[in-house]
Write a protein that holds these residues in place. Structure first.
Motif, PDB file in Angstrom:
ATOM      1  N   GLY A   6      46.049  16.708  13.740  1.00 56.26           N
ATOM      2  CA  GLY A   6      46.882  16.702  14.852  1.00 56.26           C
ATOM      3  C   GLY A   6      48.998  17.251  14.300  1.00 56.26           C
ATOM      4  O   GLY A   6      49.351  17.681  14.967  1.00 56.26           O
ATOM      5  N   LYS A  15      55.091  20.638  21.617  1.00 50.58           N
ATOM      6  CA  LYS A  15      53.819  20.040  20.935  1.00 50.58           C
ATOM      7  C   LYS A  15      52.414  19.577  21.669  1.00 50.58           C
ATOM      8  O   LYS A  15      51.537  20.216  21.177  1.00 50.58           O
ATOM      9  CB  LYS A  15      54.087  19.300  19.485  1.00 50.58           C
ATOM     10  CG  LYS A  15      54.599  19.346  18.420  1.00 50.58           C
ATOM     11  CD  LYS A  15      55.403  18.127  17.834  1.00 50.58           C
ATOM     12  CE  LYS A  15      56.934  18.442  17.447  1.00 50.58           C
ATOM     13  NZ  LYS A  15      58.396  17.658  17.965  1.00 50.58           N
ATOM     14  N   THR A  16      53.068  18.627  22.516  1.00 45.90           N
ATOM     15  CA  THR A  16      51.753  18.086  23.404  1.00 45.90           C
ATOM     16  C   THR A  16      51.417  18.975  24.203  1.00 45.90           C
ATOM     17  O   THR A  16      51.720  18.173  25.329  1.00 45.90           O
ATOM     18  CB  THR A  16      51.851  16.764  23.606  1.00 45.90           C
ATOM     19  OG1 THR A  16      53.175  16.678  24.361  1.00 45.90           O
ATOM     20  CG2 THR A  16      52.034  16.006  22.042  1.00 45.90           C
ATOM     21  N   VAL A  25      53.151  23.778  15.718  1.00 48.61           N
ATOM     22  CA  VAL A  25      53.819  24.472  16.954  1.00 48.61           C
ATOM     23  C   VAL A  25      55.140  24.474  16.949  1.00 48.61           C
ATOM     24  O   VAL A  25      55.960  24.931  17.116  1.00 48.61           O
ATOM     25  CB  VAL A  25      54.115  23.323  17.909  1.00 48.61           C
ATOM     26  CG1 VAL A  25      54.292  23.812  19.427  1.00 48.61           C
ATOM     27  CG2 VAL A  25      51.931  23.811  18.561  1.00 48.61           C
ATOM     28  N   ASN A  81      49.192  20.574  20.340  1.00 53.54           N
ATOM     29  CA  ASN A  81      48.429  20.580  18.477  1.00 53.54           C
ATOM     30  C   ASN A  81      46.788  20.250  18.278  1.00 53.54           C
ATOM     31  O   ASN A  81      46.139  20.077  17.596  1.00 53.54           O
ATOM     32  CB  ASN A  81      49.136  19.367  18.380  1.00 53.54           C
ATOM     33  CG  ASN A  81      49.229  18.088  18.790  1.00 53.54           C
ATOM     34  OD1 ASN A  81      48.759  17.935  20.717  1.00 53.54           O
ATOM     35  ND2 ASN A  81      48.783  16.922  18.563  1.00 53.54           N
ATOM     36  N   GLY A 128      49.130  20.044  13.339  1.00 54.59           N
ATOM     37  CA  GLY A 128      49.072  21.205  14.938  1.00 54.59           C
ATOM     38  C   GLY A 128      50.706  20.845  14.951  1.00 54.59           C
ATOM     39  O   GLY A 128      51.445  22.194  15.643  1.00 54.59           O
ATOM     40  N   LYS A 129      51.021  19.625  15.103  1.00 60.39           N
ATOM     41  CA  LYS A 129      52.460  19.500  15.504  1.00 60.39           C
ATOM     42  C   LYS A 129      53.624  20.378  14.191  1.00 60.39           C
ATOM     43  O   LYS A 129      54.611  21.129  14.939  1.00 60.39           O
ATOM     44  CB  LYS A 129      52.454  17.674  15.560  1.00 60.39           C
ATOM     45  CG  LYS A 129      52.232  17.271  16.806  1.00 60.39           C
ATOM     46  CD  LYS A 129      52.378  15.634  16.702  1.00 60.39           C
ATOM     47  CE  LYS A 129      52.334  14.552  17.590  1.00 60.39           C
ATOM     48  NZ  LYS A 129      52.110  13.564  17.601  1.00 60.39           N
ATOM     49  N   LYS A 161      44.196  22.074  16.520  1.00 60.46           N
ATOM     50  CA  LYS A 161      42.701  20.998  15.276  1.00 60.46           C
ATOM     51  C   LYS A 161      41.251  21.494  15.862  1.00 60.46           C
ATOM     52  O   LYS A 161      40.545  21.727  15.193  1.00 60.46           O
ATOM     53  CB  LYS A 161      43.134  19.559  15.681  1.00 60.46           C
ATOM     54  CG  LYS A 161      41.958  18.231  14.813  1.00 60.46           C
ATOM     55  CD  LYS A 161      42.747  17.322  14.890  1.00 60.46           C
ATOM     56  CE  LYS A 161      41.734  16.245  14.162  1.00 60.46           C
ATOM     57  NZ  LYS A 161      41.432  15.051  14.406  1.00 60.46           N
TER      58      LYS A 161
END
Length: 74
Positions: free
Chosen positions: A28, A50-51, A35, A16, A31-32, A20
């Protein structure tokens, strides 16, 4: 297809945050959402974590944009 070369600082970057830092989204959190929506792939496979830790040598794709993750230059 647009290609972005991203120079990695450290061992990895979370997926994520990569989105960004590459300028493909504003935060972020955004971004999550990308995803979670199943629109991001890592090395050709859809990635829903996500991470997820993205490391040097991997390729992330979002739509027609490809991010090549490169090792940090010393």
């Amino acid at each position: 297809m647009q290609t972005i070369d991203f120079e990695l600082e450290g061992d990895y970057v979370e997926l994520n945050m990569l989105l960004k830092l590459s300028g493909l989204c504003d935060s972020g959190g955004a971004g999550k959402k990308l995803v979670a929506g199943g629109t991001v792939s890592v090395d050709g496979a859809v990635e829903l974590r996500k991470t997820h830790k993205v490391r040097a040598g991997q390729i992330v794709q979002l739509g027609d944009v490809e991010i090549r993750v490169l090792a940090e230059q010393e």
